[in-house]
Scaffold this active site. Structure first.
Site, PDB file in Angstrom:
ATOM      1  N   ASN A  31      -8.756  -1.073   4.405  1.00 58.43           N
ATOM      2  CA  ASN A  31      -8.785  -1.447   2.419  1.00 58.43           C
ATOM      3  C   ASN A  31      -7.422  -2.296   2.293  1.00 58.43           C
ATOM      4  O   ASN A  31      -7.958  -2.330   0.764  1.00 58.43           O
ATOM      5  CB  ASN A  31      -8.770  -0.333   1.949  1.00 58.43           C
ATOM      6  CG  ASN A  31      -7.059   0.860   2.361  1.00 58.43           C
ATOM      7  OD1 ASN A  31      -6.788   0.735   3.427  1.00 58.43           O
ATOM      8  ND2 ASN A  31      -6.444   1.385   0.914  1.00 58.43           N
ATOM      9  N   ASP A  32      -6.427  -3.217   2.732  1.00 58.91           N
ATOM     10  CA  ASP A  32      -5.783  -3.464   2.948  1.00 58.91           C
ATOM     11  C   ASP A  32      -5.872  -4.964   2.824  1.00 58.91           C
ATOM     12  O   ASP A  32      -4.982  -5.823   2.902  1.00 58.91           O
ATOM     13  CB  ASP A  32      -4.681  -2.838   3.583  1.00 58.91           C
ATOM     14  CG  ASP A  32      -3.989  -1.482   3.196  1.00 58.91           C
ATOM     15  OD1 ASP A  32      -3.784  -1.236   1.701  1.00 58.91           O
ATOM     16  OD2 ASP A  32      -3.726  -0.899   3.320  1.00 58.91           O
ATOM     17  N   THR A  56      -0.378   4.903   1.881  1.00 61.73           N
ATOM     18  CA  THR A  56      -1.002   6.292   2.510  1.00 61.73           C
ATOM     19  C   THR A  56      -0.830   5.026   3.403  1.00 61.73           C
ATOM     20  O   THR A  56      -1.326   4.165   3.688  1.00 61.73           O
ATOM     21  CB  THR A  56      -1.947   6.835   2.185  1.00 61.73           C
ATOM     22  OG1 THR A  56      -1.965   6.765   0.731  1.00 61.73           O
ATOM     23  CG2 THR A  56      -2.441   7.534   3.117  1.00 61.73           C
ATOM     24  N   ASP A  78       0.856  -1.175   0.242  1.00 60.40           N
ATOM     25  CA  ASP A  78       0.012  -0.522  -0.140  1.00 60.40           C
ATOM     26  C   ASP A  78       0.864   1.360  -0.312  1.00 60.40           C
ATOM     27  O   ASP A  78       1.755   1.162   0.285  1.00 60.40           O
ATOM     28  CB  ASP A  78      -0.661   0.071   1.382  1.00 60.40           C
ATOM     29  CG  ASP A  78      -1.880   1.053   1.459  1.00 60.40           C
ATOM     30  OD1 ASP A  78      -2.112   1.513   0.137  1.00 60.40           O
ATOM     31  OD2 ASP A  78      -2.069   1.918   2.131  1.00 60.40           O
ATOM     32  N   PHE A 101     -10.985  21.034  -8.670  1.00 58.92           N
ATOM     33  CA  PHE A 101      -9.549  19.838  -9.154  1.00 58.92           C
ATOM     34  C   PHE A 101     -10.393  19.315  -9.175  1.00 58.92           C
ATOM     35  O   PHE A 101     -11.552  18.031  -8.253  1.00 58.92           O
ATOM     36  CB  PHE A 101      -8.480  20.292  -7.982  1.00 58.92           C
ATOM     37  CG  PHE A 101      -7.819  19.004  -8.838  1.00 58.92           C
ATOM     38  CD1 PHE A 101      -6.446  19.231  -9.611  1.00 58.92           C
ATOM     39  CD2 PHE A 101      -7.800  17.818  -8.044  1.00 58.92           C
ATOM     40  CE1 PHE A 101      -5.629  18.560  -9.977  1.00 58.92           C
ATOM     41  CE2 PHE A 101      -7.335  16.769  -8.637  1.00 58.92           C
ATOM     42  CZ  PHE A 101      -5.582  17.283  -9.557  1.00 58.92           C
ATOM     43  N   GLU A 156      -2.920  21.039  -0.351  1.00 60.68           N
ATOM     44  CA  GLU A 156      -3.582  21.960  -0.153  1.00 60.68           C
ATOM     45  C   GLU A 156      -2.856  22.680   0.622  1.00 60.68           C
ATOM     46  O   GLU A 156      -2.691  24.152   0.966  1.00 60.68           O
ATOM     47  CB  GLU A 156      -4.828  22.007  -0.632  1.00 60.68           C
ATOM     48  CG  GLU A 156      -5.454  23.735  -0.843  1.00 60.68           C
ATOM     49  CD  GLU A 156      -6.517  23.253  -1.372  1.00 60.68           C
ATOM     50  OE1 GLU A 156      -7.495  22.819  -0.539  1.00 60.68           O
ATOM     51  OE2 GLU A 156      -7.006  23.622  -2.599  1.00 60.68           O
ATOM     52  N   ARG A 205       6.632  16.133  -5.170  1.00 62.20           N
ATOM     53  CA  ARG A 205       5.167  16.622  -5.915  1.00 62.20           C
ATOM     54  C   ARG A 205       5.710  17.856  -6.555  1.00 62.20           C
ATOM     55  O   ARG A 205       5.493  18.595  -5.992  1.00 62.20           O
ATOM     56  CB  ARG A 205       4.323  16.271  -4.887  1.00 62.20           C
ATOM     57  CG  ARG A 205       4.544  15.467  -4.872  1.00 62.20           C
ATOM     58  CD  ARG A 205       3.317  14.790  -3.148  1.00 62.20           C
ATOM     59  NE  ARG A 205       2.163  14.810  -3.200  1.00 62.20           N
ATOM     60  CZ  ARG A 205       0.685  14.017  -3.498  1.00 62.20           C
ATOM     61  NH1 ARG A 205       1.221  13.105  -2.972  1.00 62.20           N
ATOM     62  NH2 ARG A 205      -0.587  14.510  -3.872  1.00 62.20           N
ATOM     63  N   THR A 225      -2.169   1.724  -5.213  1.00 64.09           N
ATOM     64  CA  THR A 225      -2.954   2.510  -3.857  1.00 64.09           C
ATOM     65  C   THR A 225      -4.320   3.189  -4.547  1.00 64.09           C
ATOM     66  O   THR A 225      -4.525   2.812  -6.159  1.00 64.09           O
ATOM     67  CB  THR A 225      -2.072   3.521  -3.617  1.00 64.09           C
ATOM     68  OG1 THR A 225      -2.616   4.901  -3.450  1.00 64.09           O
ATOM     69  CG2 THR A 225      -1.219   3.850  -5.574  1.00 64.09           C
ATOM     70  N   ASP A 279      -4.742   5.872  -4.325  1.00 67.99           N
ATOM     71  CA  ASP A 279      -4.722   7.400  -4.731  1.00 67.99           C
ATOM     72  C   ASP A 279      -4.852   7.332  -6.509  1.00 67.99           C
ATOM     73  O   ASP A 279      -4.607   6.364  -6.958  1.00 67.99           O
ATOM     74  CB  ASP A 279      -2.788   8.054  -3.922  1.00 67.99           C
ATOM     75  CG  ASP A 279      -3.342   8.729  -3.150  1.00 67.99           C
ATOM     76  OD1 ASP A 279      -4.294   8.838  -2.134  1.00 67.99           O
ATOM     77  OD2 ASP A 279      -2.279   8.813  -2.343  1.00 67.99           O
TER      78      ASP A 279
END
Length: 1225
Positions: A885-886, A426, A424, A617, A570, A674, A755, A757
């Site tokens: 979720n993993d 995050t 994973d 976005f 952000e 990033r 992931t 993401d």
């Protein structure tokens, strides 16, 4: 933040152009819900209607355990009798009750019951931990409508379909809910779905317009409604249904659905009605049942048992045939056994029955070929190995006080055979904490602090610099000038390295600001006003402070502001803007207020920006824009987004800094950061007015094409931009992640990242972790999913297959041996690639790539990808994650590792091993995995060796005595052989053996490949040990019998009887097998010495004590050692001769191998033995640098690419100087 204050401030839904489109009943008709898959009916606020069929829905309690009270006994027994040896001993135990058994029933049943009972108790203990976690979840509380507008606490497990619940801020949703209203006036709420898809970015959900009035407890007194929707399914991102309320029908979509195990954030409370409960909820639909896992070695052990069982049957048949021959043709002549009064099993008139009886006797008698104590010993060893893993101080996290935890000991050796790691992102690789680190403004780079990737790579370059210099110095230099030029080049490079390391080393000297890791005096404290492009810098800071959707919250203790942002990026931008002197301090429905420090005096001025439009976005747009009017009345469009998107929208005069910015972005990407590009556009009043009219028309349009119209109108405004600069944010990796990935890559492990993401985020993390690097060719497999008709689906699948074929062909045709490929694919495309007719081509491509990143994948897809890799490659897989979720992929993989992070304990409870940080995976695999694999492999091979050596002597003696069924050994000898006399040495081998110390395992990671290549448990080695056992059995039996056959061994000339021969033979076995294990060990402690030599001493003590018992108990062993064997030199001579004869071939073999064909650990052992690692550090460093698997990922691969680049430059320089030299002469 109180609810009233929120209402007075603004309606948050006005922020979002694309994310909060709210269809009403008049705008769009209800979804057509007909046919299978759409049968669910939910009566809101009337849960009692669902207690009867056909609406009898499942309860909300969940269970993730492997067993329950009813199934434990049968399922656990089934697990135990999957082991073929246990089946054999069960049959033997049943047969032992017959009169033809050479042993008593208790002696066969008791060991089996002990082995099976111990293993079942361990299974129960491990499953009870999962049960305790389930109980905690099921007993969580939530406010539920009890009637008459009154809400009260109720356990999650008692929530029913149709219940109305009130969930408060920072609480998890107890079931899948339809959002009815929230603490915000317009029904907006923010949801964190980390447990579902791993993302911490907040998702915006909104209720239907018609239910906004249900904003208080009392409003639900008479509330009723009906939901008709899809049946339970695992699709997290889709939902189709209709809501019938007040005689209107409203279509429902995923934006109104709150999923179980996601968390309410930045919203005081929400009201919702329950749609799916318990195992019907989408998160549980994505879960898989706890599987029963067996290690590769244990599975292979079954085949060895089959082999030995075949040998057992073979020699039993031989024994039975020999018995039949003897009985039919010879026993009738043996008058002394009274053939006229004989039992049925010896009756020559019933030869078939006699033969079958002897066959059963032989099967029981030769059962020592199959060691029942093997399973008990392995269980004990694995538990002790797990204890050492748990107590390893190097895997203890001091910050959280969390040690490593081997939650199941069944898979210890599997840790040493891992081929592919599926991770994973995050919370596993990253902390999901963003730090503003660097920026490029007006073509000038700012920010001197180094990223973690740069620091890790710099350290590696520094450590390799000496070797690189020596290699580069081998190039021929035409003259001294060229040599000086290289020295200068090297100095420049060293200065760069020193800067990288030093800048990071100074990090702790300044006070840390969360989200802000920037360091450059040119922009701090107002110094930017003295920069040549101050106007551009001013615009850059204003874009950071204004272009966002965040909400400021005043911290009353510090007086400063914190920001509730939709994404960590952000939040980092706003913190950076604040530190630069542009603090975002307030937001109203139509304005954004900042406090700007734009004078040398440091005076702060509050400025207001009228927010006219916000184009938010989305993953499709990859950008966001705001249109604002400043206090001078000027109109601006501020835009930030992916550089590829922004650069395509620049005006001709807006590309002034494009070349420099592109170069800086490449550098930032290489540093694992990033990046986003920032741009602006100055607008004219008429131009904006005309555009806004079109925009409002599109926004008010009715129909399914509204979003497309909005996108088209937005496109017309977001063009002719002027580039200002770019940002570089570091997604903080967990401590030691780059180093860990680099070491695992050097150990030959493949690493996949799965992931939830976005693709951009996943790619950035790939660069941060060095799974991706500049120069690596990225293969992106995508699918256009705009249509879902059957023909289009086939076309999409054909397109995907075509992309896979082309990519595979490209890799095959690549001639550069250093070329590296990375495969990147999203969840929607995976839906097609995981189908049967595509998945094998996809896997073939993925295996050819250096790294694989799957983004936007659901928990179910994580499990399916893991299954594909596990079954498709046939190699050992390890899945590691930290969230709910993993769980699917953790359970599906051969080994599941859970990280005990901030996301709860779901992953840990489903895992086989748990660690506190990803970096500990390096030690878990490279050290403990390597050790456990070799220990278990050597232990099992030795076990079969000693049992073959012992068991075959019984067969030889029976053949020697006319297949009589007589054992040469006393019953107590046979019982003690596996239980006492040879058990502790083999356990010490399995627990304490080390071919090399832990620090050497980490210095020589290529040693790990001995596990995946299975060098210590392949059939060559297994059969070799079996042959050794066969040879030893022959040597022991025939040498002992030959020596004692007709030789007097007592002072009065007596020859040996069966007791003397059997005891001598057994003594030789004890000496031979214990000396053999001493030769096998590489690492000795006092415990091994105690167990090995103590076992031999125990045998003699037993003989003395057993011989002192009365003849009724000791039988033929009465005073045997003291009076008969001890005084006889032939007894001690035979023991010495047989022991040397048995162990000499093995000693010759290992001596020859170490001299002429040494394995890697043999060389290291020799270096350590002669202390060359201390006396010759340069040689030791050189050898350790060679002990790396060739890899194309990790920062070592980056360093090697850099060195190749330097070599290329040097060669060009040398060639250039060679051309110049003749002309100068």
């Amino acid at each position: 933040m109180t609810r009233g204050r929120i209402r007075a401030r603004f309606r948050r839904s006005h922020f979002y152009t694309f994310g909060c489109l709210r269809p009403s009943a008049t705008e769009e008709g209800p979804h057509p819900l007909q046919g299978p898959g759409y049968s669910r009916t939910v009566h809101c606020n009337q849960p009692q209607l669902h207690e009867k069929r056909p609406l009898h829905y499942c309860r909300n309690d969940i269970s993730t355990t492997k067993y329950n009270v009813l199934t434990f006994f049968p399922k656990a027994l089934f697990e135990q009798f999957r082991r073929v040896a246990n089946i054999y001993f069960l049959l033997a135990a049943c047969l032992s009750a017959s009169p033809i058994s050479p042993f008593s029933p208790l002696s066969m049943i008791a060991p089996l019951a002990f082995v099976v009972g111990l293993s079942m108790a361990k299974e129960a203990l491990e499953d009870s931990r999962r049960f305790v976690q389930d109980v905690k979840v099921n007993h969580r509380k939530v406010n539920q409508h009890k009637g008459d507008g009154v809400f009260g606490h109720r356990s999650w497990q008692n929530i029913m379909v149709g219940d109305v619940v009130k969930v408060e801020k920072d609480k998890f949703f107890p079931a899948d809910l339809l959002l009815l209203s929230s603490s915000y006036e317009d029904g907006i709420c923010y949801v964190e779905t980390m447990n579902l898809d791993g993302e911490t970015n907040l998702k915006v959900k909104r209720s239907l317009e018609s239910t906004l009035a249900l904003d208080s407890d009392a409003a639900f007194k008479d509330f009723t409604g009906t939901i008709r929707c899809e049946d339970p399914n695992p699709n997290l991102y889709t939902f189709v249904g209709n809501f019938e309320y007040e005689r209107q029908v409203y279509p429902l979509d995923p934006s109104q659905i709150l999923l179980r195990d996601s968390k309410l954030r930045n919203t005081d409370y929400i009201y919702g009605t329950v749609i799916f409960t318990g195992h019907d909820s989408k998160v549980m639909q994505n879960s898989t049942r706890s599987p029963s896992k067996r290690s590769t070695i244990e599975k292979k052990m079954d085949y060895i048992i089959y082999t030995l069982f075949t040998v057992l049957i073979f020699i039993s048949v031989i024994s039975a045939i020999g018995f039949i021959v003897k009985t039919k043709y010879q026993t009738t002549k043996w008058w002394y056994i009274r053939p006229d009064d004989i039992e049925y099993q010896y009756d020559p008139q019933k030869i078939g029955l006699a033969g079958m009886s002897h066959l059963i006797t032989a099967l029981i008698l030769y059962g020592y070929l199959i060691p029942i104590s093997l399973y008990v010993s392995i269980e004990v060893v694995k538990v002790l190995q797990a204890t050492f893993i748990n107590q390893d101080i190097q895997m203890y996290d001091e910050e959280t006080g969390t040690p490593a935890d081997a939650r199941t000991s069944n898979l210890n050796e599997e840790l040493g055979q891992v081929d592919t790691i599926l991770s994973d992102k995050t919370g596993t690789l990253t902390c999901n904490q963003m730090d503003f680190l660097k920026c490029s403004i007006a073509g000038t780079p700012y920010g001197v602090r180094s990223s973690e990737v740069e620091v890790a790579a710099a350290k590696q370059i520094a450590s390799d610099l000496e070797d690189a210099d020596s290699e580069l110095s081998n190039f021929p230099m035409p003259n001294k000038k060229a040599h000086v030029s290289w020295e200068n080049f090297g100095k420049v490079d060293e200065i760069e390295l020193e800067t990288v390391v030093t800048s990071k080393g100074d990090e702790d000297q300044r006070q840390a600001i969360k989200g802000f890791g920037f360091e450059d005096d040119r922009l701090m404290n107002g110094n930017w006003l003295e920069e040549p492009n101050a106007d551009d810098i001013l615009l850059f800071f204003r874009i950071l402070a204004v272009c966002h959707t965040a909400i400021p919250e005043l911290n009353e203790e510090t007086g400063g502001f914190t920001y509730e942002a939709e994404s960590p990026d952000e939040g980092a931008f706003l913190v950076a803007a604040r530190e630069f002197g542009f603090e975002f301090c307030r937001r109203t429905q139509s304005s954004i207020f900042t406090r700007e420090r734009i004078s040398a005096s440091g005076q702060v001025v509050e400025r207001e920006y009228k927010l006219l439009n916000l184009l938010d976005f989305t993953s499709k747009r990859k950008r966001m824009s705001v249109i604002v009017r400043d206090e001078e009345g000027k109109l601006f469009l501020f835009c930030k987004g992916a550089d590829s998107i922004i650069f395509d929208r620049l005006s001709k005069n807006g590309k002034m800094y494009l070349e420099a910015t592109t170069r800086h972005l490449n550098d930032y990407g290489e540093a694992g950061l990033r990046t986003l590009a920032l741009a602006y556009r100055r607008l004219e009043e008429k131009e904006y007015s005309d555009w806004n009219n079109e925009f409002q028309k599109a926004k008010a349009s009715v129909g399914t094409d509204r979003e497309a119209m909005l996108e088209q109108v937005s496109e017309t405004m977001e063009k002719e931009l002027i580039l200002v600069g770019a940002t570089a944010v570091e997604d903080k990796l967990q401590n030691g992640v780059p180093e860990c990935i680099d070491k695992l890559a050097q150990a030959g492990l493949k690493i996949w990242v799965l992931t939830g993401d976005k693709m951009e985020t996943a790619i950035n993390i790939g660069f941060s972790c060095s799974l991706l690097r500049q120069g690596m060719k990225q293969i992106c497999i995508t699918a256009n999913l705009d249509s879902v008709s059957s023909d289009v689906k086939q076309a999409i699948k054909d397109s995907i297959l075509n992309q896979i074929t082309n990519a595979t062909q490209m890799i095959k045709l690549e001639k550069d041996p250093h070329a590296a490929f990375a495969l990147i694919i999203d969840g929607k495309t995976l839906t097609y690639t995981l189908e049967d007719d595509v998945k094998h081509q996809f896997l073939g491509l993925a295996v050819d790539c250096a790294s694989v990143i799957c983004c936007r994948v659901s928990p179910k897809q994580k499990a399916l990808v893991t299954r594909l890799v596990k079954e498709g490659t046939g190699k050992t897989t390890l899945a590691i994650g930290d969230g709910a979720n993993d769980v699917g992929m953790i359970q599906e993989a051969d080994i599941g590792v859970g990280i005990s992070g901030v996301e709860g304990m779901q992953a840990v409870m489903a895992s086989d091993f748990s660690i506190a940080q990803f970096q500990f995976l390096e030690r878990l695999l490279v050290v403990h995995g390597h050790w456990c694999y070799k220990r278990i492999a050597q232990m099992i091979c030795y076990f079969f060796y000693k049992n073959i050596a012992f068991g075959l002597t019984i067969f030889y003696f029976e053949a020697f005595t006319g297949f009589s069924g007589q054992s040469v050994y006393d019953d107590w000898y046979m019982i003690l052989f596996n239980v006492v006399l040879t058990s502790l040495p083999v356990i010490s081998l399995g627990v304490f053996e080390q071919d090399v110390p832990s620090e050497v395992c980490l210095q020589f990671p290529a040693l790990y490949q001995q596990g995946p290549k299975n060098l210590f448990f392949d059939w060559y080695r297994i059969l070799g040990w079996m042959a050794n056992g066969l040879y030893s059995s022959l040597a022991i039996f025939f040498l002992t019998v030959t020596i004692f056959y007709d030789q007097p061994f007592r002072i009065d000339g007596q020859t040996a009887d069966m007791a003397a021969v059997g005891t001598t033979m057994f003594t030789c076995i004890i000496w031979a097998v214990n000396c053999q294990i001493a030769l096998t060990m590489s690492h000795f402690t006092w415990i091994q010495h105690l167990f090995i030599w103590g076992s031999i001493l125990t045998w003699y003590l037993f003989l003395v004590l057993y011989g002192t018992l009365s003849p009724d108990l000791s039988k033929s062993a009465y005073h045997l050692l003291v009076e008969a064997l001890g005084p006889a030199p032939i007894y001690w001579s035979a023991t010495l001769i047989v022991t040397i004869t048995c162990n000499l071939p093995y000693l010759v073999h290992i001596s020859f191998q170490r001299c002429f064909n040494p394995m890697d650990h043999h060389i290291i052992q020799e270096i350590k033995h002669y202390k060359k690692d201390i006396e010759d550090q340069h040689m030791w460093t050189r050898e350790s640098s060679k002990a790396r698997q060739e890899t194309k990922i990790g920062f070592t691969a980056r360093v090697e690419a850099k060195i190749r680049q330097l070599k290329g430059k040097l060669q060009k320089k040398q060639s250039f100087l060679s051309v110049l030299s003749p002309s100068r002469t």
